[in-house]
Motif scaffolding. Structure first.
Motif, PDB file in Angstrom:
ATOM      1  N   LYS A 247       0.894  -1.257  -0.165  1.00  0.00           N
ATOM      2  CA  LYS A 247      -0.093  -0.054  -0.076  1.00  0.00           C
ATOM      3  C   LYS A 247       1.051   1.356  -0.025  1.00  0.00           C
ATOM      4  N   VAL A 248       1.916   1.349   0.719  1.00  0.00           N
ATOM      5  CA  VAL A 248       2.659   2.542   0.993  1.00  0.00           C
ATOM      6  C   VAL A 248       3.541   2.657  -0.417  1.00  0.00           C
ATOM      7  N   ASN A 249       3.840   1.662  -1.084  1.00  0.00           N
ATOM      8  CA  ASN A 249       4.512   1.936  -2.501  1.00  0.00           C
ATOM      9  C   ASN A 249       3.632   2.525  -3.467  1.00  0.00           C
ATOM     10  N   VAL A 250       2.300   2.073  -3.545  1.00  0.00           N
ATOM     11  CA  VAL A 250       1.074   2.257  -4.402  1.00  0.00           C
ATOM     12  C   VAL A 250       0.944   4.110  -4.216  1.00  0.00           C
ATOM     13  N   GLU A 251       1.066   4.216  -2.761  1.00  0.00           N
ATOM     14  CA  GLU A 251       0.931   5.678  -2.575  1.00  0.00           C
ATOM     15  C   GLU A 251       2.137   6.511  -2.904  1.00  0.00           C
ATOM     16  N   ARG A 252       3.350   5.996  -3.131  1.00  0.00           N
ATOM     17  CA  ARG A 252       4.545   6.798  -3.619  1.00  0.00           C
ATOM     18  C   ARG A 252       4.336   6.558  -4.949  1.00  0.00           C
ATOM     19  N   LEU A 253       3.823   5.803  -5.752  1.00  0.00           N
ATOM     20  CA  LEU A 253       3.983   6.094  -7.332  1.00  0.00           C
ATOM     21  C   LEU A 253       2.924   7.051  -7.907  1.00  0.00           C
ATOM     22  N   ALA A 254       1.828   7.464  -6.989  1.00  0.00           N
ATOM     23  CA  ALA A 254       0.999   8.425  -7.539  1.00  0.00           C
ATOM     24  C   ALA A 254       1.642   9.820  -7.685  1.00  0.00           C
ATOM     25  N   HIS A 255       2.725  10.038  -7.124  1.00  0.00           N
ATOM     26  CA  HIS A 255       3.641  11.327  -7.043  1.00  0.00           C
ATOM     27  C   HIS A 255       4.611  11.312  -8.284  1.00  0.00           C
ATOM     28  N   ILE A 256       4.888   9.968  -8.837  1.00  0.00           N
ATOM     29  CA  ILE A 256       5.938   9.898  -9.859  1.00  0.00           C
ATOM     30  C   ILE A 256       5.477  10.132 -11.351  1.00  0.00           C
ATOM     31  N   PRO A 257       5.951  11.152 -11.861  1.00  0.00           N
ATOM     32  CA  PRO A 257       5.402  11.406 -13.407  1.00  0.00           C
ATOM     33  C   PRO A 257       6.504  10.547 -14.264  1.00  0.00           C
ATOM     34  N   PRO A 258       5.940  10.421 -15.652  1.00  0.00           N
ATOM     35  CA  PRO A 258       6.950   9.822 -16.536  1.00  0.00           C
ATOM     36  C   PRO A 258       8.245  10.613 -16.442  1.00  0.00           C
ATOM     37  N   GLY A 259       9.277   9.785 -16.342  1.00  0.00           N
ATOM     38  CA  GLY A 259      10.561  10.331 -16.278  1.00  0.00           C
ATOM     39  C   GLY A 259      11.068  10.679 -14.916  1.00  0.00           C
ATOM     40  N   GLY A 260      10.132  10.615 -13.846  1.00  0.00           N
ATOM     41  CA  GLY A 260      10.538  10.959 -12.456  1.00  0.00           C
ATOM     42  C   GLY A 260      10.898   9.841 -11.753  1.00  0.00           C
ATOM     43  N   SER A 261      11.279   9.910 -10.682  1.00  0.00           N
ATOM     44  CA  SER A 261      11.946   9.100  -9.694  1.00  0.00           C
ATOM     45  C   SER A 261      11.605   9.227  -8.259  1.00  0.00           C
ATOM     46  N   TRP A 262      12.520   8.788  -7.236  1.00  0.00           N
ATOM     47  CA  TRP A 262      12.361   9.018  -5.970  1.00  0.00           C
ATOM     48  C   TRP A 262      12.184  10.294  -5.447  1.00  0.00           C
ATOM     49  N   ARG A 263      12.663  11.267  -6.061  1.00  0.00           N
ATOM     50  CA  ARG A 263      12.777  12.636  -5.778  1.00  0.00           C
ATOM     51  C   ARG A 263      11.608  13.210  -5.803  1.00  0.00           C
ATOM     52  N   ASP A 264      10.572  12.634  -6.540  1.00  0.00           N
ATOM     53  CA  ASP A 264       9.317  13.189  -6.733  1.00  0.00           C
ATOM     54  C   ASP A 264       8.327  12.690  -5.320  1.00  0.00           C
ATOM     55  N   ILE A 265       8.845  11.661  -4.679  1.00  0.00           N
ATOM     56  CA  ILE A 265       8.070  11.140  -3.612  1.00  0.00           C
ATOM     57  C   ILE A 265       7.737  12.276  -2.332  1.00  0.00           C
ATOM     58  N   PRO A 266       7.008  12.682  -2.016  1.00  0.00           N
ATOM     59  CA  PRO A 266       7.091  13.583  -0.710  1.00  0.00           C
ATOM     60  C   PRO A 266       7.854  12.985   0.346  1.00  0.00           C
ATOM     61  N   PHE A 267       8.588  13.798   1.103  1.00  0.00           N
ATOM     62  CA  PHE A 267       9.502  13.327   1.985  1.00  0.00           C
ATOM     63  C   PHE A 267       8.973  12.325   3.105  1.00  0.00           C
ATOM     64  N   ASP A 268       7.773  12.519   3.568  1.00  0.00           N
ATOM     65  CA  ASP A 268       7.222  11.795   4.573  1.00  0.00           C
ATOM     66  C   ASP A 268       6.886  10.487   4.168  1.00  0.00           C
ATOM     67  N   LEU A 269       6.813  10.213   2.793  1.00  0.00           N
ATOM     68  CA  LEU A 269       6.521   8.952   2.301  1.00  0.00           C
ATOM     69  C   LEU A 269       7.584   8.168   1.791  1.00  0.00           C
ATOM     70  N   LEU A 270       8.774   8.751   2.014  1.00  0.00           N
ATOM     71  CA  LEU A 270       9.990   8.168   1.690  1.00  0.00           C
ATOM     72  C   LEU A 270      10.319   6.892   2.607  1.00  0.00           C
TER      73      LEU A 270
END
Length: 377
Positions: A247-270
């Motif tokens: 579930k937490v990984n799915v939440e992270r993916l919603a923030h990642i655009p095409p070409g994006g990466s972990w840097r696009d994930i909100p800090f509190d979700l990292l």
């Protein structure tokens, strides 16, 4: 005069290099690998080849000759890629002390026993960094001691129609005094356009995270020549299931655009470890592919913690079939074993289209050598 061109594939895995050689016109007579699941895939996709499922140390030359119907010296080409973990840049303890780095000597033992006209040996580019190139020097020296001239070159898979950034060093040699050269690139600036991720996988059925629908019909007609070629005569999509992310990984993916990466994930979700990471670290972790780009190197796990293995649009990791498409495997390959074993088979393979390019170049070199011999007679 027509002569059958034959090949034997050591460390064959699921048979990516064998598939490429067959595309080029070679007859693959045998394969050898210790990985049982890969062996079952090889047998299913190369029904006319004999599979030897045993450690290469136990592979008997007499058995190889008997079961292939060959005599020593008759084989056209012996190919193989000794396991690369000891050489990989991902293995920080790599070195010649690693027993896996000695497996190329077993390849050389089979070279001596079969005495093929040609040899092809591939490995990761990290082989150059072991002890100042000790492994490369040993390969060259020992092949020359067996009577083979050999040359090597780093080949980039995307330059041969594979939609993936992949670097491999390829050794080509022969004992017949023929010229040696590596395939010329066919894709890139001034050549055919690079094959994109969209070219490769945009026709496959959509999947939800964790969905495993089994074999499915293709939802659309092939959109590109690449898709048409890889589908071949296949009527269903197999090995197309999405790994289940938490579930937490799915939440992270919603923030990642095409070409994006972990840097696009909100800090509190990292993940905790990545909260301490420098922004310059782990550049491909949680990476999402882009339709118009090429894939990063397909590894033995398409793990989102390892690299850019997120689908360009769907919030999930890529399936085995998508990984196989990005490696240029035809859809006729139905990978056997657990899902984990299937990813390993795909990631360890030589991309078939890279193998095809090598095979076509070998055919050219063989023809040129025969022509030169005829002119000198």
């Amino acid at each position: 005069m027509s002569k059958r061109r034959t090949a034997v594939d050591l460390f064959c895995g699921a048979g990516g290099l064998s598939a490429g050689l067959e595309m080029a016109g070679f007859t693959v007579l045998a394969g050898n690998d210790l990985f049982a699941a890969a062996g079952r895939t090889f047998e299913a996709t190369h029904p006319n080849a004999k599979f030897f499922g045993e450690p290469i140390q136990d592979l008997k030359i007499d058995n190889l000759l008997r079961d292939t119907g060959l005599k020593k010296g008759e084989l056209t080409v012996l190919v193989g890629g000794p396991p690369c973990q000891a050489y990989s840049v991902y293995n920080h303890q790599r070195g010649m002390h690693d027993e896996r780095a000695q497996l190329f000597r077993q390849y050389l033992r089979v070279v001596e026993g079969l005495n093929p006209e040609w040899i092809v040996m591939e490995n990761v580019a990290g082989i150059f960094s072991i002890a100042g190139g000790e492994a490369v020097h040993a390969i060259e020296t020992e092949l020359r001691a067996l009577g083979y001239n050999v040359e090597y070159q780093i080949m980039r898979a995307e330059q041969y129609g594979v939609p993936q950034e992949r670097r491999r060093v390829v050794f080509i040699g022969n004992r017949i005094g023929a010229p040696i050269r590596h395939p010329q690139p066919t894709h890139g600036p001034g050549l055919e356009p690079l094959v994109t991720i969209a070219d490769a996988i945009s026709d496959l059925p959509p999947l939800e995270n964790g969905e495993n629908p089994g074999c499915q019909n293709y939802p659309v007609e092939p959109k590109t020549e690449y898709q048409k070629a890889l589908r071949g005569n296949a009527v269903e999509v197999s090995c197309h299931a999405a790994p289940r992310l938490g579930k937490v990984n799915v939440e992270r993916l919603a923030h990642i655009p095409p070409g994006g990466s972990w840097r696009d994930i909100p800090f509190d979700l990292l993940p905790a470890g990545m909260k301490r990471a420098k922004r310059s670290d782990h550049t491909k972790r949680y990476g999402r592919m882009t339709w118009d780009g090429q894939a990063c190197t397909i590894l033995t796990k398409c793990d989102i913690h390892w690299g850019a293995y997120l689908h360009p649009e769907q919030d999930r990791a890529i399936s085995v079939r998508e990984a196989a498409r990005l490696q240029s495997f035809p859809d006729s390959f139905q990978f056997v074993g657990s899902k984990t074993e299937q990813y390993v088979q795909v990631g360890n393979a030589v991309p078939p289209l890279l193998g095809k390019a090598i095979g076509l170049t070998l055919f050219e070199l063989i023809a040129e050598a025969a022509e030169a011999e005829g002119a000198a007679a």
